[in-house]
Scaffold this active site. Sequence first.
Site, short mmCIF file in Angstrom:
data_model
loop_
_atom_site.label_atom_id
_atom_site.label_comp_id
_atom_site.label_asym_id
_atom_site.label_seq_id
_atom_site.Cartn_x
_atom_site.Cartn_y
_atom_site.Cartn_z
N PHE A 111 56.74 35.94 68.63
CA PHE A 111 55.83 36.78 69.41
C PHE A 111 54.43 36.21 69.50
O PHE A 111 53.66 36.56 70.40
CB PHE A 111 55.79 38.21 68.84
CG PHE A 111 54.85 38.42 67.69
CD1 PHE A 111 53.61 39.03 67.89
CD2 PHE A 111 55.20 38.06 66.40
CE1 PHE A 111 52.74 39.24 66.83
CE2 PHE A 111 54.35 38.28 65.34
CZ PHE A 111 53.11 38.87 65.55
N LYS A 112 54.09 35.29 68.61
CA LYS A 112 52.75 34.70 68.66
C LYS A 112 52.51 33.96 69.98
O LYS A 112 51.37 33.82 70.43
CB LYS A 112 52.54 33.74 67.48
CG LYS A 112 52.83 34.34 66.10
CD LYS A 112 51.89 35.47 65.75
CE LYS A 112 52.27 36.15 64.44
NZ LYS A 112 52.00 35.39 63.24
#
Length: 497
Positions: A111-112
Amino acid sequence: MTLVYQSTRDTNNRVTASQAILQGLATDGGLFTPLTYPKVALDFDRLKDMSYQEVARLILGAFLDDFTAEELDYCITNAYDSKFDDERIAPLVKLDGQYNLELFHGPTIAFKDMALSILPYLMTTAAKKHGLENKIVILTATSGDTGKAAMAGFADVPGTEIIVFYPKDGVSKVQELQMTTQTGDNTHVVAIEGNFDDAQTKVKEMFNDEVLRAKLGNKKMQFSSANSMNIGRLVPQIVYYVYAYAQLVKDGELVAGETLNFTVPTGNFGNILAAFYAKQIGLPVGKLICASNENNVLTDFFKTRVYDKKRAFKVTSSPSMDILVSSNLERLIFHLLGNDAEKTAALMAALGVDGQYEIEPVDEDLFDWFAAEYATEDETAQAIKRIYELSSYIEDPHTAVASSVYQKYVAATKDPTKTVIASTASPYKFPIVAVEAVTGETGLGDFEALEKLQTLSGVALPPAVDGLETAPVRHKTVVAACDMQAEVERYLGVDTL
């Protein structure tokens, strides 16, 4: 009126969005945080038909309001493009009893990527806006995913250098190889003998070191951060909560205005804080369910109002959540205390000296937005198996923590509100954990497990891990945590000044 971002520790330290992004961390040690919230027209009759990029223009335009529309369009267009393997960018998957918001379709399958794909563009655009000639040195600690995603974003970006520290024995083999094989002449990766909190604490110290800052200034350099301490990391994460709600309306799963819960696996508290800000601008969110692993300092905080880091640090199967000092919680504390920088600074000082603090009194309405629970290692594995047996779908261990916590929340509250799980990583980042949970098979190597995972899931091996086993390892440095600054100075050539 331009939105004001203030340090959580100094009432007089106020900047615009672009200035906050350039600085990363306030020089007083605080985090730049909005004092007020922009008015955003969340018209889901329109939003449901918008692309991810269009929703991003609406949200970022409101929060990053000293960027022009043209500047933001440039950043968004370059960030959310074919580097994501799904044109929806953050697709929703309906499972038995929950919706998973897949935030792992970017280049590093975590998700980064959702924020770190755009941060380099925001940062270099902000530098041009302010006529900055200094080279920007990105200094960051990672618990597994931020480091690779940041390097992928900043690799060979002109006018930048990036130095990443990670705990040598605190990440998965796939995570480690993703970092140590990273290309780019401006990338530097260092393993430390210690845990993530050791790395993060030392990074914060370097940001606040006036002598080091002067050394960098003499070489026309300045630090900035790619951690979620940087508001330029946090604001783009608000987008996918609004987008998820809009997609549920589009699919007929929600009626516009209907309440939706989010369950978010979190260690550093940034991802769930973005959901908090989405609720602040009018997204119809009910509960924000904070999911922790056995490093359950956040669960205890929400249940006791005491934040106590004085406990054993546990290495778990969900390493990105193996954190005892949740940096972004400071922003929530600031808001819970009525945006009181003096009180916030005192609590953070107490955490540094005594290892704990207690908040009282607080804004009860805001505090009640949250629920919190944690999952043990066994419960995490059970959640992976349960989801697979119900839906033929394999979650990574971080997402499984959230799924387990959500089940506990429903059992305890009987809350029937529809819920989205923030699915923060691909199971391909943690193949051994995923395969063992589903099949019970032990003793697998990472790359053997990758093959078995592909067979079990029916999902093709992502480019982020395909060929990783044979990629040349470029970064081999290991240092003690106390030697991190010396390594930074050596790399930047300021050790002899």
